[in-house]
Design an enzyme around this catalytic site. Structure first.
Site, PDB file in Angstrom:
ATOM      1  CE  LYS A  45      -5.743   2.244   8.364  1.00 32.11           C
ATOM      2  NZ  LYS A  45      -4.963   3.119   7.079  1.00 32.11           N
ATOM      3  CD  GLU A  59      -2.027   1.054   2.907  1.00 33.38           C
ATOM      4  OE1 GLU A  59      -2.740   2.264   3.121  1.00 33.38           O
ATOM      5  OE2 GLU A  59      -2.534   0.125   3.539  1.00 33.38           O
TER       6      GLU A  59
END
Length: 212
Positions: free
Chosen positions: A129, A40
């Protein structure tokens, strides 16, 4: 295998902050050599679209590349156009979810409370998340997973080699690991990148001890 399946299969998402076009290839290469295959790249990084494009061009389908710290739909679109395969946010923004799904890209918004988590999922999020996870610890993941067992949770915030499996054993399907795995400021020499590969391998090996 789909992007979401790859994230669940690999479990570790390396969160890379403050990389640049010159260093991103050795960073990703070192992680890949250590067994980490999902990264990421955070969107506040200067020249982020060029960095994403370089990873996509250099590593192709060997690496799943996403963009993190995406706060709005405009940023989401720009990183998707650069090649991001999933979008991660620290907060819940419904317009960002809508834009991301419009382009058929995996969306992982940040949420913390049960209401936020369910709202995000009902609006199309593929995974949630949980951030900042270290504010509550692994037991919180178990508490959330109980009433919301069908919602996949990626845990981020303070994850390290010692506590990673605790979060996975309590219901997390993946973990986002930042500076405890990749600290771009400290990556300058060949030895530094060699140590990054060794560190990545330690995390990947640790996954063998997950009980679920």
């Amino acid at each position: 295998m789909s992007v979401i399946s790859e994230i669940k299969e690999n479990k570790i998402v390396a969160v890379i902050r403050e990389a640049d076009v010159q260093t991103i290839e050795p960073i990703v290469g070192a992680l890949y050599n250590g067994g980490v295959k999902v990264i990421e790249l955070t969107a506040e990084t200067k020249n982020i679209t060029a960095i994403i494009d370089k990873v996509v061009q250099s590593f192709g389908d060997r690496i799943i590349v996403g963009a993190g710290t995406v706060l709005d739909p405009e940023t989401a679109r720009s990183v998707i156009m650069a090649g991001a395969q999933f979008i991660v946010s620290p907060t819940l923004n419904l317009e960002t979810i809508k834009l991301t799904k419009r382009y058929g890209v995996v969306c992982i918004p940040g949420s913390l409370t049960p209401t936020e988590i369910l709202t995000a999922y009902e609006h199309g999020a593929d995974m949630i998340k949980i951030f900042p996870a270290n504010a509550f610890g692994p037991a919180y993941i178990k508490s959330i997973h109980g009433p919301l067992p069908s919602i996949p949770l990626m845990v981020t915030g303070g994850i390290n080699l010692e506590n990673m499996n605790d979060y996975l054993n309590q219901g997390g399907v993946a973990v986002g690991i930042g500076s405890n795995l990749v600290d771009c400021k400290k990556l300058k020499t060949e030895n530094d990148f060699s140590n990054l590969t060794k560190n990545a391998a330690k995390y990947v090996s640790k996954l063998k001890e997950v009980n679920v």
